[in-house]
Design an enzyme around this catalytic site. Structure first.
Site: not given
Lengths: 186, 359
Positions: A72-74
């Site tokens: 998700t962060c990526t």
């Protein structure tokens, strides 16, 4: 047996109030209209980057992300990179902060070919705490940043604040539209 | 470890021995030994013992910067295994070592530049997870220690002079995945007795896959099946080949070990979309994405084994004198739900051979 006098009870009350006040000043929730806390952190460009260096020149979209390689962060970091030109057109510099150490973060940024700097708040996480986005992850209670975004104008005032729902990729349009309305009056 | 006797302990602790009068200054001068000498002896004995149990990175500054190079899309199973192996050995990530993973997303040509990135960022040691990443790392440095996991032929590729004495800055754990190619094909046939035509799609520049193709070719002749070999130069080639596998009259697909051009990923996607069984090398990742079976090295365990070599180097050993180790553990995994989806009935004698049955 020693009896408590009114004076000693008063002293105790004052101590409790002072301690409470001390604890409260550590992490006060920032809201729209507040001055964004300044910081200076090492970045993946190899230079120290401070919020103050953008005063008077650029607005800033400050995004906090949790972990390198988290899907998700990526995806959220990639979304900002894809729309980097649109942010630049609105005079917005994009920065991202996490608790990762500078070495790991630089390799992550190089691998992703990110076009904007990642900043490392390792090891103290003071900036993450000052922006009140600190959380603890997993069984080891690893301190990390919660996914969050702050739109900061050229005077250093917070003009927008969003918390990233877990597992969601926030489209850049959310910030671009807010920037047009709140920073450019359109 | 020497400990003082009961009487001596009482004397040092300034307790009167049974029957004596309470101590006075004269008694103390006669019986009490100042404990300072004992504290000094204990320090000399205990401090080295305690220090030995703590993690020591005497040969490298702390935290050690470990640069991991992979062709994948993030930390591969071998890299995760190496990290977990170091933690199990007492090293704490973020305190004793920083792990920076530089990946190239299936782009083999980008590996040397990626390896250089790690060196430019100050890596003290490089860790690689395949033959190609080890070669790329060796191209950019002959000084910084390199530990590999999963190289098929480290002597033949020039990484080391011999298993017993590598002789340079490289050592690691060798795997047998290419050697196991014939057995892998044999197990695939055992799973699917009606198997007649097997597709083996691989990248033209994937040295390991080229070697494996020779082994599969030989095995296919022995098993009486047809091996359909397709070589890809670009990801577009991969997608074009896999667009309609049934049109090629393919009964099954064997994937190469590694991720150049994302071929294993494309194969497992085509397999699930088109209802064609696929056999992979490593069970991690591919089984949960829909592969029917896997036979080969567990690369996570490979990484854990490599962690011991990394730890020895961190303690001052030279890669030149650290023998290359072989990883002998091979695992056979069958995805039962995938078999059910494909309408397959697997013979009990094949099921009994499996190390893992995924449901």
């Amino acid at each position: 047996m020693h009896s408590t006098t009114p004076l000693s009870r008063l002293r105790l009350l004052v101590m409790v109030l002072l301690m409470s006040a001390g604890c409260c000043t550590l992490a006060v929730a920032l809201e729209v209209g507040d001055k964004a806390p300044d910081f200076t952190l090492p970045s993946t460009t190899g230079e120290q980057i401070s919020l103050a260096q953008f005063h008077g020149t650029k607005h800033v979209l400050l995004q906090f992300y949790t972990l390198d390689f988290n899907p998700t962060c990526t995806a959220n970091l990639q979304a900002r990179m894809v729309d980097h030109q649109q942010f630049a057109a609105l005079d917005i510099a994009v920065l991202a902060i996490s608790s990762s150490n500078p070495f790991s973060q630089k390799m992550f940024a190089s691998s992703q070919q990110l076009t904007y700097p990642l900043l490392s708040d390792h090891p103290d996480l003071q900036v993450i705490a000052r922006y009140d986005v600190l959380k603890y992850l997993g069984a080891r209670q690893q301190p990390v940043a919660r996914g969050a975004y702050f739109l900061i104008d050229k005077q250093g005032i917070i003009r927008g604040k969003w918390m990233n729902p877990p597992g969601e990729v926030v489209p850049s349009d959310t910030f671009l539209q807010a920037a047009k309305e709140r920073l450019h009056g359109s | 470890m020497w400990m003082p006797s009961g009487v001596a302990w009482n004397v040092m602790m300034r307790r009167p021995v049974s029957g004596e009068n309470p101590p006075d200054a004269r008694w103390a001068r006669q019986h009490v030994r100042p404990p300072c000498w004992l504290l000094a002896v204990l320090c000399l004995v205990l401090v080295p013992l305690c220090a030995a149990r703590q993690v020591s990175c005497a040969a490298f500054p702390r935290p050690v910067l470990i640069g991991a190079l992979t062709e994948s899309w993030g930390p591969s199973p071998a890299i995760v295994g190496m990290r977990d192996g170091l933690v199990a050995l007492g090293y704490q990530e973020e305190r004793d070592f920083f792990l920076g993973v530089r990946f190239t997303q299936g782009d083999r040509a980008a590996l040397p530049a990626a390896a250089q990135d790690l060196l430019d960022a100050g890596a003290h040691l490089l860790f690689t997870d395949t033959n190609s990443t080890a070669i790329a790392a060796h191209q950019v440095t002959t000084r910084i220690p390199i530990v590999f996991a999963g190289v098929e032929d480290p002597v033949g590729t020039g990484l080391v002079q011999s298993f017993a004495r590598p002789g340079g800055n490289v050592t690691g754990i060798a795997s047998l995945d290419t050697e196991l190619a014939p057995k892998r094909l044999q197990l695939f046939v055992a799973l699917l007795p009606t198997l007649k035509r097997v597709l083996f799609l691989y990248a033209a520049k994937d040295h390991d896959a080229v070697q494996a193709a020779q082994a599969y070719r030989w095995a296919a002749r022995r098993l009486g099946i047809t091996l359909v070999e397709k070589m890809a130069h670009t990801h577009a080639d991969v997608l074009a080949t896999l667009a309609d596998v049934r049109a090629l009259q393919i009964d099954g697909m064997v994937a190469p070990r590694c991720c150049t051009l994302n071929i294993p990923g494309a194969i497992v996607d085509a397999a699930t979309q088109q209802g064609v069984p696929s056999m992979h090398v490593d069970r991690v990742v591919w089984m949960e994405r829909g592969a029917l079976a896997a036979f080969g090295t567990d690369h996570y365990r490979l990484g854990q084994q490599a962690a011991r070599l990394v730890e020895k180097i961190l303690r001052g050993a030279s890669p030149a004198t650290l023998p290359v180790e072989a990883h002998s553990r091979v695992e056979f995994t069958i995805h039962l739900r995938r078999a059910q989806d494909l309408g397959l009935t697997i013979a009990p004698e094949v099921l009994y051979q499996a190390d893992h049955l995924v449901r």
